[in-house]
Design an enzyme around this catalytic site. Structure first.
Site, short mmCIF file in Angstrom:
data_model
loop_
_atom_site.label_atom_id
_atom_site.label_comp_id
_atom_site.label_asym_id
_atom_site.label_seq_id
_atom_site.Cartn_x
_atom_site.Cartn_y
_atom_site.Cartn_z
N ARG A 150 2.28 -7.93 -8.81
CA ARG A 150 3.60 -7.63 -9.35
C ARG A 150 3.57 -7.99 -10.84
O ARG A 150 2.78 -8.83 -11.28
CB ARG A 150 4.68 -8.45 -8.65
CG ARG A 150 4.78 -8.22 -7.15
CD ARG A 150 5.84 -9.13 -6.54
NE ARG A 150 6.01 -8.91 -5.12
CZ ARG A 150 5.40 -9.63 -4.17
NH1 ARG A 150 4.59 -10.63 -4.52
NH2 ARG A 150 5.59 -9.37 -2.89
N LYS A 174 6.56 -14.09 -4.71
CA LYS A 174 7.98 -14.30 -4.41
C LYS A 174 8.17 -15.58 -3.62
O LYS A 174 7.37 -15.92 -2.76
CB LYS A 174 8.53 -13.11 -3.61
CG LYS A 174 8.70 -11.84 -4.43
CD LYS A 174 9.37 -10.76 -3.61
CE LYS A 174 9.67 -9.53 -4.45
NZ LYS A 174 10.32 -8.45 -3.67
N HIS A 246 4.53 -1.34 -11.28
CA HIS A 246 4.53 -1.19 -9.82
C HIS A 246 3.72 0.03 -9.39
O HIS A 246 3.21 0.07 -8.27
CB HIS A 246 5.96 -1.09 -9.30
CG HIS A 246 6.08 -1.43 -7.85
ND1 HIS A 246 6.11 -2.73 -7.40
CD2 HIS A 246 6.16 -0.66 -6.75
CE1 HIS A 246 6.20 -2.73 -6.08
NE2 HIS A 246 6.24 -1.49 -5.66
N ARG A 249 0.33 -1.16 -8.75
CA ARG A 249 0.33 -1.91 -7.48
C ARG A 249 0.29 -0.94 -6.30
O ARG A 249 -0.45 -1.14 -5.34
CB ARG A 249 1.56 -2.81 -7.44
CG ARG A 249 1.72 -3.64 -6.17
CD ARG A 249 2.88 -4.62 -6.38
NE ARG A 249 3.41 -5.17 -5.16
CZ ARG A 249 2.93 -6.26 -4.54
NH1 ARG A 249 1.87 -6.87 -5.03
NH2 ARG A 249 3.49 -6.73 -3.44
N HIS A 272 2.87 -9.57 1.20
CA HIS A 272 4.04 -9.14 1.97
C HIS A 272 4.19 -10.00 3.23
O HIS A 272 3.21 -10.24 3.93
CB HIS A 272 3.90 -7.68 2.40
CG HIS A 272 4.07 -6.72 1.27
ND1 HIS A 272 3.58 -5.43 1.31
CD2 HIS A 272 4.69 -6.84 0.07
CE1 HIS A 272 3.88 -4.81 0.18
NE2 HIS A 272 4.55 -5.65 -0.59
N TYR A 281 3.54 1.38 1.12
CA TYR A 281 2.53 1.62 0.10
C TYR A 281 1.36 2.46 0.59
O TYR A 281 0.46 2.76 -0.16
CB TYR A 281 1.99 0.27 -0.43
CG TYR A 281 3.04 -0.53 -1.13
CD1 TYR A 281 3.27 -0.39 -2.48
CD2 TYR A 281 3.85 -1.42 -0.42
CE1 TYR A 281 4.25 -1.12 -3.12
CE2 TYR A 281 4.83 -2.15 -1.05
CZ TYR A 281 5.03 -2.00 -2.40
OH TYR A 281 6.00 -2.72 -3.02
#
Length: 300
Positions: A150, A174, A246, A249, A272, A281
């Site tokens: 990210r 995150k 992104h 990514r 994730h 993705y």
């Protein structure tokens, strides 16, 4: 309990119990603020957080829809509200969760543009390495694509978290969750050139000594700079797509899956929590699907 008290206690829960980042907490707060605004808009019918019913929440969804919010924005707000009332129920502040039966608006998943390997090479080859920022910018693109980071993970990348001798880097994602991500040879080479040959000539500001990527003033790069860098490179390289960090990514994950990588491994590298997020993705083109059938189906 009024809305302000409820939101403050919810924020404390997100910070202390769930260890979420300040950005995530702010996003949740904005979602609940919208519900609080709706619940208190009529001074003659003020609804406290513990008095909200399923019918109230359905009227709230109609209200935000009338504000012409996108379905994706509505779904995000609903997710925040569901988290809020799960917390309220867990803390025995309510007897039943009013959001339990609330349905989210239907969302059509739209995949972002994916760059081909040739297009990524064009972005990298167009960088002017004779300029002071050239090798640094090359390292940025190489690392984004090699590791699927990210943009915030890239700008916060630390030298102390580089394990280039074993071809791994440690990334803070995150919720301040750390993960180890493999890094490829091309990215390692570009990083070493930037770190050992050019970064050493930058006058580094106090507190920024451990940051990998710095601007000419010795401070860490901003997210906006990375966005603008990619936009400029795309124009110069003749890549006519709406790209962002992104996009690299997404390209990283797509190229891995098309090459036969296990989806669980890709999930781990992307950081994730849910495999369903990773599936977004995996934009597999028809040629890849056709070749998969031909290779593995016994009646192909």
């Amino acid at each position: 309990m009024n809305w302000q008290q409820a939101i403050k206690s919810f924020q404390a829960y997100l910070r202390l119990e769930r260890s979420l980042s300040s950005n995530s907490i702010e996003a949740y707060t904005r979602d609940i603020d919208k519900l609080a605004q709706f619940a208190t808009v009529d001074p003659h019918n003020h609804i406290g957080p513990e008095k909200v019913t399923l019918a109230d929440l359905r009227r709230f969804l109609v209200w935000i829809n009338e504000l012409r919010m996108l379905p994706t924005s509505q779904a995000r707000i609903l997710s925040g509200i569901k988290a809020f009332y799960k917390y309220m129920l867990m803390e025995d502040l309510i007897a039943a969760d009013p959001s339990e039966l609330l349905e989210a608006p239907k969302i059509q998943r739209k995949l972002p543009d994916t760059l081909s390997y040739d297009e990524i090479n064009r972005l990298i080859s167009i960088i002017d390495l004779s300029k002071p920022e050239g090798p640094r910018n090359k390292a940025i693109i190489e690392v984004l694509y090699s590791c699927g980071l990210r943009v915030s993970e890239l700008t916060e990348l630390k030298i102390s978290n580089l394990y280039l001798d074993i071809e791994f880097i440690k990334v803070t994602g995150k919720g301040d969750k750390e993960r180890l991500v493999p890094i490829g040879g091309a990215a390692i080479k570009a990083l070493k050139i930037w770190l050992h040959e050019l970064r050493t000539h930058v006058s580094i500001k106090k507190g920024e000594e451990d940051m990998v990527f710095l601007n000419r003033r010795g401070s860490r790069l901003s997210r906006v700079y990375i966005f603008m860098l990619l936009k400029d490179l795309a124009i110069l390289a003749g890549v006519h797509k709406n790209i962002s960090p992104h996009t690299l990514r997404h390209s990283f994950a797509t190229h891995l899956v098309e090459g036969g990588a296990d989806l669980r491994a890709v999930q781990e590298m992307l950081g994730h929590e849910s495999i369903t997020t990773t599936e977004i993705y995996t934009h597999l083109n028809r040629d890849y699907l056709r070749s998969t059938i031909n290779q593995y189906h016994p009646r192909a």
